[in-house]
Design a protein around this motif. Structure first.
Motif, short mmCIF file in Angstrom:
data_model
loop_
_atom_site.label_atom_id
_atom_site.label_comp_id
_atom_site.label_asym_id
_atom_site.label_seq_id
_atom_site.Cartn_x
_atom_site.Cartn_y
_atom_site.Cartn_z
N THR A 188 0.86 -1.18 0.00
CA THR A 188 0.00 0.00 0.00
C THR A 188 0.90 1.23 0.00
N VAL A 189 0.49 2.25 -0.76
CA VAL A 189 1.28 3.48 -0.85
C VAL A 189 0.32 4.67 -0.88
N LEU A 190 0.57 5.65 -0.03
CA LEU A 190 -0.10 6.93 -0.09
C LEU A 190 0.89 7.91 -0.68
N MET A 191 0.45 8.65 -1.69
CA MET A 191 1.35 9.60 -2.35
C MET A 191 0.59 10.87 -2.71
N SER A 192 1.33 11.92 -2.96
CA SER A 192 0.71 13.14 -3.46
C SER A 192 0.37 12.91 -4.93
N LYS A 193 -0.48 13.76 -5.48
CA LYS A 193 -0.84 13.62 -6.89
C LYS A 193 0.35 13.84 -7.82
N VAL A 194 1.40 14.49 -7.32
CA VAL A 194 2.60 14.68 -8.14
C VAL A 194 3.61 13.55 -7.97
N GLY A 195 3.22 12.50 -7.22
CA GLY A 195 4.03 11.30 -7.13
C GLY A 195 5.04 11.27 -6.01
N GLU A 196 4.87 12.12 -5.01
CA GLU A 196 5.77 12.10 -3.85
C GLU A 196 5.22 11.12 -2.82
N PRO A 197 5.96 10.05 -2.49
CA PRO A 197 5.47 9.11 -1.49
C PRO A 197 5.33 9.77 -0.12
#
Length: 120
Positions: free
Chosen positions: A22-31
């Motif tokens: 599972t990964v939560l990231m910003s919409k710009v792809g920053e984990p």
């Protein structure tokens, strides 16, 4: 809630035997948070997942539609599910099986993470 609480939510969900990561990231792809132990793989995965989701969103918008979730089915039958959270974040879940129950669980996880992200 804190970032630690988000980690706890992701870690708890990842204990299901059919969950790979599972990964939560910003919409710009920053984990932001993940149960992924390989940090290099995470640094590569997050921007690619974000780019894939945003590209699919662009395709859908040219047809006059929006969506909240993108499912990528792998050749081995597993899926990567990417959901938009609060229009600023993405939640990616890699599962070995996907059915209605798993879909509902991912939606519930997304709601809990959204609440936690809002409080950061």
């Amino acid at each position: 809630m804190s970032t630690e609480s988000i980690y706890e939510l992701l870690d708890e969900y990842s204990k299901n035997p059919y969950v790979e990561s599972t990964v939560l990231m910003s919409k710009v792809g920053e984990p932001i948070a993940s149960n992924e132990s390989n940090k290099l793989e995470l640094q590569i995965f997050a921007p690619l997942a974000s780019l894939t989701y945003e590209g699919a969103q662009e395709l859908a918008s040219t047809a006059g539609h929006n969506f909240r979730q993108l499912n990528l089915e792998m050749s081995n039958g597993s899926q990567i599910v990417i959901r938009s959270l609060k229009e600023k974040f993405l939640l990616a879940v890699h599962v070995h099986k996907y059915d209605d129950r798993v879909r509902d669980e991912i939606e519930s996880l997304g709601n809990k993470v959204s609440e936690s992200v809002y409080l950061l």
